[in-house]
Design a protein around this motif. Structure first.
Motif, PDB file in Angstrom:
ATOM      1  N   TYR A 100      -6.984   4.302   0.951  1.00  0.00           N
ATOM      2  CA  TYR A 100      -6.366   5.535   1.444  1.00  0.00           C
ATOM      3  C   TYR A 100      -5.225   5.213   2.406  1.00  0.00           C
ATOM      4  O   TYR A 100      -4.138   5.792   2.312  1.00  0.00           O
ATOM      5  N   ALA A 101      -5.475   4.308   3.355  1.00  0.00           N
ATOM      6  CA  ALA A 101      -4.445   3.965   4.344  1.00  0.00           C
ATOM      7  C   ALA A 101      -3.198   3.417   3.666  1.00  0.00           C
ATOM      8  O   ALA A 101      -2.072   3.740   4.064  1.00  0.00           O
ATOM      9  N   ALA A 102      -3.382   2.595   2.627  1.00  0.00           N
ATOM     10  CA  ALA A 102      -2.240   2.008   1.933  1.00  0.00           C
ATOM     11  C   ALA A 102      -1.410   3.074   1.226  1.00  0.00           C
ATOM     12  O   ALA A 102      -0.174   3.118   1.354  1.00  0.00           O
ATOM     13  N   PHE A 103      -2.060   3.963   0.474  1.00  0.00           N
ATOM     14  CA  PHE A 103      -1.325   4.997  -0.254  1.00  0.00           C
ATOM     15  C   PHE A 103      -0.723   6.036   0.693  1.00  0.00           C
ATOM     16  O   PHE A 103       0.390   6.517   0.472  1.00  0.00           O
ATOM     17  N   GLU A 104      -1.453   6.364   1.754  1.00  0.00           N
ATOM     18  CA  GLU A 104      -0.906   7.300   2.732  1.00  0.00           C
ATOM     19  C   GLU A 104       0.317   6.697   3.411  1.00  0.00           C
ATOM     20  O   GLU A 104       1.288   7.408   3.712  1.00  0.00           O
ATOM     21  N   GLY A 105       0.296   5.383   3.638  1.00  0.00           N
ATOM     22  CA  GLY A 105       1.446   4.719   4.226  1.00  0.00           C
ATOM     23  C   GLY A 105       2.673   4.814   3.336  1.00  0.00           C
ATOM     24  O   GLY A 105       3.791   5.033   3.828  1.00  0.00           O
ATOM     25  N   VAL A 106       2.479   4.666   2.021  1.00  0.00           N
ATOM     26  CA  VAL A 106       3.614   4.803   1.099  1.00  0.00           C
ATOM     27  C   VAL A 106       4.189   6.213   1.184  1.00  0.00           C
ATOM     28  O   VAL A 106       5.413   6.407   1.259  1.00  0.00           O
ATOM     29  N   PHE A 107       3.314   7.205   1.177  1.00  0.00           N
ATOM     30  CA  PHE A 107       3.761   8.591   1.262  1.00  0.00           C
ATOM     31  C   PHE A 107       4.535   8.840   2.562  1.00  0.00           C
ATOM     32  O   PHE A 107       5.644   9.401   2.538  1.00  0.00           O
ATOM     33  N   LEU A 108       3.974   8.413   3.684  1.00  0.00           N
ATOM     34  CA  LEU A 108       4.633   8.635   4.967  1.00  0.00           C
ATOM     35  C   LEU A 108       5.933   7.847   5.074  1.00  0.00           C
ATOM     36  O   LEU A 108       6.907   8.325   5.668  1.00  0.00           O
ATOM     37  N   GLY A 109       5.957   6.647   4.498  1.00  0.00           N
ATOM     38  CA  GLY A 109       7.177   5.849   4.537  1.00  0.00           C
ATOM     39  C   GLY A 109       8.316   6.507   3.792  1.00  0.00           C
ATOM     40  O   GLY A 109       9.468   6.512   4.267  1.00  0.00           O
ATOM     41  N   VAL A 110       8.030   7.078   2.631  1.00  0.00           N
ATOM     42  CA  VAL A 110       9.071   7.718   1.828  1.00  0.00           C
ATOM     43  C   VAL A 110       9.623   8.963   2.526  1.00  0.00           C
ATOM     44  O   VAL A 110      10.835   9.146   2.649  1.00  0.00           O
ATOM     45  N   ILE A 111       8.717   9.840   2.992  1.00  0.00           N
ATOM     46  CA  ILE A 111       9.219  11.065   3.605  1.00  0.00           C
ATOM     47  C   ILE A 111       9.907  10.759   4.944  1.00  0.00           C
ATOM     48  O   ILE A 111      10.887  11.426   5.313  1.00  0.00           O
TER      49      ILE A 111
END
Length: 283
Positions: A128-139
């Motif tokens: 979860y932390a890894a995928f959430e990081g990708v999402f937050l990084g993009v936005i």
């Protein structure tokens, strides 16, 4: 009452009528003169001593801190990598947005799966932390590129300030997590989520910003409400950690504590990003 944290609520973590949290005990134990007598995890609050031999695998504050550092560290690393490796220039913006929101959807699914599991799964939590990081990084990269370079730093600092303020307020006793507090926060959160979903549906089918809850004055108002609700969940997370340690929860619960804290901090960051983005656009 069930725990305020859906992660804990699947594991028998409950609150008595006085608003105190702990691991649930059978009714006949609750009716006895010493509700701690047959609970191997519990300590007697009058003496501070365990009623049964201490568990070798009991959760400690060090466990919570180390698991939270691992989870947040994973989120920060993947957010940084996605910021650097996924360009947000006009030629690649659609692709980057697609990857980011797909990662956000996966992160949401992992939250749901872990919330319904009876045991902590470090793989799911770190995933979860890894995928959430990708999402937050993009936005975050998109906001920094198209709105203001300083917005992301402001959102990070705002999130850290909220965390510090809630922790101080909780430790000083200014914030008390009671049954009434829990009920109010959960009801307010449900209403907030329903409004945001309604706004999203109107935006998808009607175009623009839907009902206007994501921009202008209403956007600032609902962003502030989101931050306040996130702060309330932080207080409830602190309560779960405190009671878990006091009642000798198994060490695996430290992963669930880290999970709850990470989800809450990510939520506060997104709301902070929205607030500062709106303020930047009004300059």
């Amino acid at each position: 009452m069930r725990s305020s944290n859906p992660v804990f609520s699947r594991r028998g973590f409950s609150r008595d009528n006085g608003g105190h949290a702990g691991f649930a005990t059978p009714q006949h134990q609750q009716a006895g003169t010493n509700p701690y007598a047959t609970n191997p995890y519990a300590t007697d609050p009058t003496t501070g001593m365990p009623q049964a031999p201490a568990r070798a695998d009991a959760m400690t504050m060090d466990d919570v801190v180390s698991r939270t550092a691992m989870t947040l560290g994973t989120l920060i690393v993947t957010a940084t990598l996605s910021w650097v490796l996924l360009p947000v220039d006009p030629a690649n913006l659609g692709k980057s947005y697609g990857i980011g929101f797909a990662a956000g959807l996966v992160a949401f699914v992992l939250v749901i799966i872990q919330s319904f599991k009876r045991k902590a799964s470090p793989g799911l939590i770190l995933g979860y932390a890894a995928f959430e990081g990708v999402f937050l990084g993009v936005i975050s990269a998109a906001v920094s590129t198209y709105l203001s370079p300083g917005v992301v730093i402001q959102a990070v600092m705002g999130t850290m300030c909220v965390f510090a303020a809630v922790l101080l307020g909780y430790k000083m006793g200014w914030i008390r997590v009671t049954r009434r507090f829990y009920g109010f926060v959960m009801a307010a959160t449900l209403g907030f989520i329903l409004l945001m979903l309604t706004n999203t549906l109107f935006a998808v089918f009607g175009g623009g910003d839907g009902l206007g809850f994501r921009s202008g004055g209403l956007g600032l108002l609902f962003g502030a409400i989101g931050v306040i609700l996130g702060a309330c969940f932080l207080a409830m997370d602190f309560k779960q950690v405190e009671d878990g340690i006091a009642y000798g929860a198994p060490r695996d619960e430290a992963w669930l504590a880290a999970f709850g804290l990470t989800v809450t901090l990510a939520w506060i960051y997104v709301e902070m990003l929205r607030i500062f983005s709106i303020l930047s656009g009004d300059d």
